[in-house]
Design an enzyme around this catalytic site. Structure first.
Site, PDB file in Angstrom:
ATOM      1  N   ASN A  81     -90.995   4.709  78.857  1.00  0.00           N
ATOM      2  CA  ASN A  81     -90.146   5.889  79.052  1.00  0.00           C
ATOM      3  C   ASN A  81     -88.855   5.483  79.780  1.00  0.00           C
ATOM      4  OD1 ASN A  81     -89.438   8.614  78.998  1.00  0.00           O
ATOM      5  ND2 ASN A  81     -90.449   9.053  80.938  1.00  0.00           N
ATOM      6  N   SER A  82     -88.368   4.278  79.441  1.00  0.00           N
ATOM      7  CA  SER A  82     -87.141   3.789  80.093  1.00  0.00           C
ATOM      8  C   SER A  82     -86.529   2.710  79.202  1.00  0.00           C
ATOM      9  CB  SER A  82     -87.465   3.201  81.463  1.00  0.00           C
ATOM     10  OG  SER A  82     -88.403   2.150  81.333  1.00  0.00           O
TER      11      SER A  82
ATOM     12  N   PHE B  50     -95.036   2.938  90.676  1.00  0.00           N
ATOM     13  CA  PHE B  50     -94.379   4.060  89.989  1.00  0.00           C
ATOM     14  C   PHE B  50     -94.849   4.182  88.543  1.00  0.00           C
ATOM     15  CE2 PHE B  50     -91.139   2.780  93.134  1.00  0.00           C
ATOM     16  CZ  PHE B  50     -90.935   3.989  93.764  1.00  0.00           C
TER      17      PHE B  50
ATOM     18  N   GLY C 268     -96.658   5.034  85.199  1.00  0.00           N
ATOM     19  CA  GLY C 268     -97.507   6.178  84.857  1.00  0.00           C
ATOM     20  C   GLY C 268     -96.755   7.159  83.985  1.00  0.00           C
TER      21      GLY C 268
ATOM     22  N   LYS D 187     -95.711  11.092  83.091  1.00  0.00           N
ATOM     23  CA  LYS D 187     -95.408  12.169  84.056  1.00  0.00           C
ATOM     24  C   LYS D 187     -95.075  13.525  83.448  1.00  0.00           C
ATOM     25  CE  LYS D 187     -90.514  11.312  84.352  1.00  0.00           C
ATOM     26  NZ  LYS D 187     -89.329  11.242  85.142  1.00  0.00           N
TER      27      LYS D 187
ATOM     28  N   SER E 102     -97.662  13.507  94.059  1.00  0.00           N
ATOM     29  CA  SER E 102     -96.839  14.668  93.726  1.00  0.00           C
ATOM     30  C   SER E 102     -97.341  15.898  94.463  1.00  0.00           C
ATOM     31  CB  SER E 102     -96.957  14.893  92.221  1.00  0.00           C
ATOM     32  OG  SER E 102     -96.481  16.170  91.881  1.00  0.00           O
TER      33      SER E 102
ATOM     34  N   TYR F  99    -101.992  15.593  84.122  1.00  0.00           N
ATOM     35  CA  TYR F  99    -101.044  14.790  84.913  1.00  0.00           C
ATOM     36  C   TYR F  99    -101.340  14.974  86.409  1.00  0.00           C
ATOM     37  CZ  TYR F  99     -96.918  14.058  87.742  1.00  0.00           C
ATOM     38  OH  TYR F  99     -96.088  13.700  88.771  1.00  0.00           O
TER      39      TYR F  99
ATOM     40  N   LYS G 140    -103.088  12.362  89.403  1.00  0.00           N
ATOM     41  CA  LYS G 140    -102.534  12.023  90.726  1.00  0.00           C
ATOM     42  C   LYS G 140    -103.594  12.270  91.814  1.00  0.00           C
ATOM     43  CE  LYS G 140     -98.375  10.814  89.577  1.00  0.00           C
ATOM     44  NZ  LYS G 140     -97.940   9.425  89.735  1.00  0.00           N
TER      45      LYS G 140
ATOM     46  N   VAL H 155     -84.683  30.802  81.481  1.00  0.00           N
ATOM     47  CA  VAL H 155     -85.220  30.935  82.840  1.00  0.00           C
ATOM     48  C   VAL H 155     -86.638  31.489  82.688  1.00  0.00           C
ATOM     49  CG1 VAL H 155     -84.956  32.110  85.062  1.00  0.00           C
ATOM     50  CG2 VAL H 155     -82.921  31.300  83.821  1.00  0.00           C
ATOM     51  N   PHE H 156     -87.613  30.682  83.084  1.00  0.00           N
ATOM     52  CA  PHE H 156     -89.004  31.051  82.824  1.00  0.00           C
ATOM     53  C   PHE H 156     -89.525  32.067  83.838  1.00  0.00           C
ATOM     54  CE2 PHE H 156     -89.414  26.519  80.988  1.00  0.00           C
ATOM     55  CZ  PHE H 156     -89.034  26.951  79.720  1.00  0.00           C
TER      56      PHE H 156
HETATM   57  N1  UFG Z   1     -87.631  26.148  84.746  1.00  0.00           N
HETATM   58  C1  UFG Z   1     -86.949  27.072  83.952  1.00  0.00           C
HETATM   59  N2  UFG Z   1     -86.487  26.657  82.735  1.00  0.00           N
HETATM   60  C2  UFG Z   1     -86.645  25.372  82.277  1.00  0.00           C
HETATM   61  C3  UFG Z   1     -87.333  24.448  83.108  1.00  0.00           C
HETATM   62  C4  UFG Z   1     -87.814  24.867  84.318  1.00  0.00           C
HETATM   63  O1  UFG Z   1     -86.799  28.233  84.326  1.00  0.00           O
HETATM   64  O2  UFG Z   1     -86.195  25.074  81.169  1.00  0.00           O
HETATM   65  C5  UFG Z   1     -88.127  26.584  86.069  1.00  0.00           C
HETATM   66  C6  UFG Z   1     -89.631  26.488  86.213  1.00  0.00           C
HETATM   67  O3  UFG Z   1     -90.252  27.651  85.748  1.00  0.00           O
HETATM   68  C7  UFG Z   1     -89.765  26.278  87.721  1.00  0.00           C
HETATM   69  C8  UFG Z   1     -88.506  25.482  88.099  1.00  0.00           C
HETATM   70  O4  UFG Z   1     -87.596  25.703  87.032  1.00  0.00           O
HETATM   71  O5  UFG Z   1     -89.710  27.517  88.382  1.00  0.00           O
HETATM   72  C9  UFG Z   1     -88.756  23.998  88.229  1.00  0.00           C
HETATM   73  O6  UFG Z   1     -89.393  23.507  87.053  1.00  0.00           O
HETATM   74  P1  UFG Z   1     -89.520  21.938  86.742  1.00  0.00           P
HETATM   75  O7  UFG Z   1     -90.174  21.814  85.402  1.00  0.00           O
HETATM   76  O8  UFG Z   1     -88.209  21.279  86.921  1.00  0.00           O
HETATM   77  O9  UFG Z   1     -90.465  21.411  87.896  1.00  0.00           O
HETATM   78  P2  UFG Z   1     -91.945  21.841  88.301  1.00  0.00           P
HETATM   79  O10 UFG Z   1     -91.845  22.391  89.687  1.00  0.00           O
HETATM   80  O11 UFG Z   1     -92.600  22.674  87.288  1.00  0.00           O
HETATM   81  O12 UFG Z   1     -92.688  20.437  88.267  1.00  0.00           O
HETATM   82  C10 UFG Z   1     -92.252  19.385  89.089  1.00  0.00           C
HETATM   83  C11 UFG Z   1     -92.485  18.051  88.402  1.00  0.00           C
HETATM   84  C12 UFG Z   1     -93.943  17.770  88.236  1.00  0.00           C
HETATM   85  C13 UFG Z   1     -94.645  17.919  89.533  1.00  0.00           C
HETATM   86  C14 UFG Z   1     -94.332  19.235  90.195  1.00  0.00           C
HETATM   87  C15 UFG Z   1     -94.875  19.244  91.585  1.00  0.00           C
HETATM   88  O13 UFG Z   1     -91.896  18.050  87.126  1.00  0.00           O
HETATM   89  O14 UFG Z   1     -94.085  16.446  87.809  1.00  0.00           O
HETATM   90  O15 UFG Z   1     -92.925  19.414  90.278  1.00  0.00           O
HETATM   91  O16 UFG Z   1     -94.795  20.483  92.153  1.00  0.00           O
HETATM   92  F1  UFG Z   1     -95.976  17.841  89.337  1.00  0.00           F
END
Ligand code: UFG
Length: 335
Positions: free
Chosen positions: A36-37, A81, A83, A85, A125, A150, A154, A218-219
């Site tokens: 992945n790099s 590092f 793995g 993700k 994490s 995932y 961890k 925005v989820f």
């Molecule tokens: N979000 C959106 N739209 C998107 C992507 C994300 O609204 O397209 C929101 C999500 O709902 C969440 C926030 O943005 O509220 C952050 O989402 P991320 O996917 O960026 O990050 P997560 O907090 O879901 O997950 C991250 C890492 C994981 C780790 C986790 C630990 O990606 O690897 O934090 O809490 F496990």
């Protein structure tokens, strides 16, 4: 000088950590299988730091090749590092995730044992906390309730490390629980470049800003948060990398123990905060729409960073503006 072995050193967090370790004069040997790099990352680490190190393109599951690395180098400690993700992908491919993350860590630990190396830093994490009952999250908050392979991988590795330490307390182990790493090196030479459509918020915003994607979804805007969107603790990847330098320094200074630290800023920002901050820092518009909640997401997650502050002397330096500016600076270089 004895070396630090960095596995997954070409990855997003691994590459930034290599830079910070080299900057303080540490000697490295780096492995990565580029799953992945890209190989350019290794050249860019050397370009940024002006320092050289030995690199092996190998898979850490390949015991024979891994042993060769230990044979050919005087390794003193290991930062792992390597793995997979991606949360969503892990749900579709649990076997692949458990093999790569858990078996990989086991092969690595067994090889370390064989060569008598007992200093280990592990990338964990905040996901191990599941849906936290209270925020900010301290290190002694309950773990468990992970919602995807995932996160469970961890948690399993953390458990393995606890058992290992119980069996032999001459190991020095640091488990670092990352909150949400974002941003990139200020040179724009290394950063996060996910394959396919990004899962994480900041890379998604960056690709909308660049015109590669149409709009951000925005989820959910009905969470119990200040504006209804999810709240997270975003930490600049360079700050996070410095956290690893502090962890290694603690092991070398004090050793003998198993320590767990949160690496976060202690501040929570919502999805809309991040969007607005990105637009302001870069003077660019990012179109968005409100979409349904993403399954498995929680409302709020941010760290209590005080343990790392006290015991590692680790304090984040970078602002939200730095995170947004550096993300965009790297993204522009990809265009
Ligand atoms: N979000 C959106 N739209 C998107 C992507 C994300 O609204 O397209 C929101 C999500 O709902 C969440 C926030 O943005 O509220 C952050 O989402 P991320 O996917 O960026 O990050 P997560 O907090 O879901 O997950 C991250 C890492 C994981 C780790 C986790 C630990 O990606 O690897 O934090 O809490 F496990």
């Amino acid at each position: 000088m004895k070396k630090i072995l960095v596995t997954g050193g070409a990855g997003y967090i691994g590459s930034h950590t290599c830079v910070e370790l080299l900057n303080v004069g540490k000697e490295l040997v780096v492995i990565d299988n580029f799953s992945n790099s890209k190989p350019e990352v290794i050249d860019n680490i050397k370009k940024i730091t002006g320092k050289d190190f030995k690199f092996y393109e190998i898979d850490y599951l390949d015991r024979e090749k891994l042993e060769k690395v230990f044979e050919e180098n005087e390794v003193e400690s290991v930062i792992n590092f390597a793995g997979f993700k991606a949360v969503g992908e892990s749900v579709a491919k649990p076997v692949e995730y458990y093999i790569n993350n858990v078996s990989g860590a086991l092969v690595l630990l067994e090889t370390m044992k064989k060569y008598g190396i007992k200093k280990f830093v592990f990338s964990s994490s905040a996901t191990v906390y599941g849906d936290p009952e209270v925020v900010p999250i301290t290190e002694d908050s309950e773990v468990g309730g992970t919602t995807n392979p995932y996160g469970t991988s961890k948690l399993m590795i953390e458990q393995i490390l606890q058992d290992l330490y119980k069996s032999d307390n001459s190991w020095d182990i640091v488990i670092l629980r990352y909150f949400n790493p974002v941003g990139a090196h200020s040179s724009g030479l290394i950063g996060e470049n996910p394959q396919g459509i990004p899962n994480n918020l900041m890379p998604y915003i960056a690709q909308v800003a660049s015109g590669k994607l149409k709009e951000l979804s925005v989820f959910g805007n009905d969470y119990n948060t200040k504006d209804g969107t999810g709240v997270r603790d975003y930490i600049h990847v360079v700050d996070l990398a410095i956290g690893h330098v502090k962890a290694i320094e603690k092991i070398y200074r004090e050793g003998k123990g198993l320590y767990i630290y949160n690496l976060g800023t202690g501040k929570g920002y919502s999805v809309l905060d991040m969007l607005k901050a990105f637009e302001k820092a870069n003077n660019i518009e990012v179109p968005y729409k409100i979409a349904p909640r993403r399954p498995g997401d929680i409302a709020t997650c941010f760290a209590d960073p005080r343990k790392a502050e006290k015991e590692l002397e680790f304090r984040t330096q970078k602002s939200l503006e730095d995170m947004c500016r550096d993300t965009w600076n790297f993204q522009k270089n990809l265009m």
